[in-house]
Design a protein around this motif. Structure first.
Motif, PDB file in Angstrom:
ATOM      1  N   UNK A 134       0.815  -1.218   0.000  1.00 42.14           N
ATOM      2  CA  UNK A 134       0.000   0.000   0.000  1.00 42.14           C
ATOM      3  C   UNK A 134       0.848   1.268   0.000  1.00 42.14           C
ATOM      4  N   UNK A 135       2.144   1.136  -0.354  1.00 37.53           N
ATOM      5  CA  UNK A 135       3.031   2.289  -0.405  1.00 37.53           C
ATOM      6  C   UNK A 135       3.759   2.315  -1.740  1.00 37.53           C
ATOM      7  N   UNK A 186       0.589   0.093  -7.766  1.00 41.59           N
ATOM      8  CA  UNK A 186      -0.206   1.319  -7.635  1.00 41.59           C
ATOM      9  C   UNK A 186      -1.085   1.539  -8.860  1.00 41.59           C
ATOM     10  N   UNK A 187      -0.563   1.290 -10.052  1.00 44.24           N
ATOM     11  CA  UNK A 187      -1.368   1.440 -11.266  1.00 44.24           C
ATOM     12  C   UNK A 187      -2.571   0.506 -11.235  1.00 44.24           C
ATOM     13  N   UNK A 188      -2.366  -0.717 -10.807  1.00 45.90           N
ATOM     14  CA  UNK A 188      -3.476  -1.668 -10.697  1.00 45.90           C
ATOM     15  C   UNK A 188      -4.465  -1.234  -9.622  1.00 45.90           C
ATOM     16  N   UNK A 189      -3.954  -0.668  -8.549  1.00 42.32           N
ATOM     17  CA  UNK A 189      -4.808  -0.190  -7.456  1.00 42.32           C
ATOM     18  C   UNK A 189      -5.738   0.925  -7.936  1.00 42.32           C
ATOM     19  N   UNK A 190      -5.205   1.870  -8.699  1.00 38.31           N
ATOM     20  CA  UNK A 190      -6.017   2.986  -9.202  1.00 38.31           C
ATOM     21  C   UNK A 190      -7.059   2.488 -10.197  1.00 38.31           C
ATOM     22  N   UNK A 191      -6.689   1.555 -11.061  1.00 39.82           N
ATOM     23  CA  UNK A 191      -7.649   1.008 -12.016  1.00 39.82           C
ATOM     24  C   UNK A 191      -8.787   0.297 -11.305  1.00 39.82           C
ATOM     25  N   UNK A 222       4.674   7.503  -0.764  1.00 37.56           N
ATOM     26  CA  UNK A 222       3.278   7.906  -0.936  1.00 37.56           C
ATOM     27  C   UNK A 222       2.355   6.800  -0.443  1.00 37.56           C
ATOM     28  N   UNK A 223       1.254   7.193   0.142  1.00 39.25           N
ATOM     29  CA  UNK A 223       0.216   6.235   0.519  1.00 39.25           C
ATOM     30  C   UNK A 223      -0.710   5.999  -0.663  1.00 39.25           C
ATOM     31  N   UNK A 224      -1.010   4.722  -0.969  1.00 38.07           N
ATOM     32  CA  UNK A 224      -1.828   4.390  -2.119  1.00 38.07           C
ATOM     33  C   UNK A 224      -3.185   5.096  -2.081  1.00 38.07           C
ATOM     34  N   UNK A 225      -3.845   5.036  -0.946  1.00 33.31           N
ATOM     35  CA  UNK A 225      -5.209   5.565  -0.855  1.00 33.31           C
ATOM     36  C   UNK A 225      -5.243   7.069  -1.073  1.00 33.31           C
ATOM     37  N   UNK A 251      -2.912   9.030  -2.485  1.00 28.18           N
ATOM     38  CA  UNK A 251      -2.441   9.412  -3.813  1.00 28.18           C
ATOM     39  C   UNK A 251      -3.454   9.056  -4.894  1.00 28.18           C
ATOM     40  N   UNK A 252      -4.141   7.930  -4.736  1.00 26.70           N
ATOM     41  CA  UNK A 252      -5.116   7.522  -5.756  1.00 26.70           C
ATOM     42  C   UNK A 252      -6.296   8.480  -5.814  1.00 26.70           C
TER      43      UNK A 252
END
Length: 319
Positions: A207-208, A242-247, A278-281, A283-284
């Motif tokens: 998550x980072x 991160x890219x997969x997380x945002x998608x 950066x934190x995923x949540x 930043x997304x």
């Protein structure tokens, strides 16, 4: 007593109106109400332009200002300046539709609005509805232009450390403008990993997002601890996750289901590792709201992964 005064006023008002009608039958001047005459007297004392005065349908050539005469005077070959303002406003609107830069588009929109207001104002009878709406839109565009200029001013005077990262990391060549770069790194915090400290563990929650600014990190296999690659300076760690997380965040609003797992073990090398984190949540959320920033990061990530693959193939496992 009050009724007497009221009757006296009505008689006086009737006599004045009858005298004005008698004068209007002889004189060529238009008949104005007492309010209009009082308003014109105040405007003459304040020396206001003709178009800010009482909006009568009657033309009064004696009260037209020099500016009004200058703008509406017909000239050979070009017409009046007010007509030219109307054409120029349309031309600015056409160029604004063709401009992809937000600052240029806003400036052209302001120019079009100002010229359009001038055209509407210097008509024989000004159209006040489009003039007032045009003033409102002009103020809004002016505020947005000021915001854009302030962002560029801050970006051009970013701290020396960030300027060095921007230059050494080739962010400009890989899709990031200075404004986007500063906005992106303002969401990060500085972190230091010590020798052999685990940055990510295969199969665990990721998550980072990390960006290495000094030092190296080693990618190892979970099963036998074999060294797979070394991640060097000015590279991201966890960008694919991160890219997969945002998608997934765009497809599904349920944050509980959006869990990404690390695909390999990454540990700090034999010296301290300085990174931005950066934190995923958090930043997304910014990426979803700012499509341009998301596109810039996707372009940079594609360059970054390409660089890693080419370097790994050439060095036999070193990224």
């Amino acid at each position: 007593m009050a009724s007497y005064l009221s009757a006296a006023r009505s008689i006086t008002w009737t006599s004045r109106c009858s005298s004005l009608r008698a004068r209007s039958s002889v004189s060529s001047l238009p008949l104005f109400s007492s309010f209009e005459r009082m308003h014109r007297f105040a405007c003459n004392r304040l020396q206001l332009p003709i178009n800010l005065r009482y909006k009568s349908t009657y033309a009064d050539a004696t009260n037209k200002s020099k500016v009004y005469t200058f703008m509406t005077k017909s000239r050979t070959g070009i017409g009046s300046f007010s007509t030219l303002c109307g054409h120029a406003a349309s031309i600015c609107t056409v160029f604004a539709y063709c401009d992809t830069d937000m600052l240029g588009l806003r400036c052209l929109a302001m120019s079009s609005g100002a010229l359009g207001i001038s055209f509407q104002y210097f008509r024989p009878q000004p159209l006040w509805i489009p003039i007032r709406w045009g003033c409102l839109l002009l103020c809004i565009n002016g505020y947005m232009v000021a915001q854009l200029l302030l962002e560029r001013h801050r970006a051009n005077r970013m701290p020396p450390e960030l300027q060095k990262i921007y230059d050494d990391g080739s962010f400009d060549e890989k899709g990031f403008s200075k404004v986007q770069f500063l906005k992106f790194f303002n969401q990060a915090r500085r972190t230091v990993f010590l020798k052999n400290e685990m940055i990510s563990q295969e199969g665990r929650k990721m998550d980072k997002l990390y960006y290495i600014i000094d030092g190296t990190a080693t990618v190892t296999c979970k099963t036998d601890g074999r060294k797979l690659a070394t991640i060097s300076q000015h590279c991201f760690i966890g960008e694919l996750s991160f890219l997969l997380y945002v998608q997934e965040r765009r497809r599904d609003s349920d944050e509980q289901k959006q869990v990404q797992k690390a695909s390999a073990n990454v540990v700090a090398d034999n010296k301290t590792l300085h990174v931005f984190e950066w934190d995923f949540d958090r930043l997304s959320k910014m990426m979803v709201d700012d499509r341009d920033l998301w596109n810039a990061f996707a372009v940079y990530s594609s360059h970054d992964m390409r660089k890693k693959l080419l370097t790994a193939n050439a060095a036999g496992g070193r990224i």
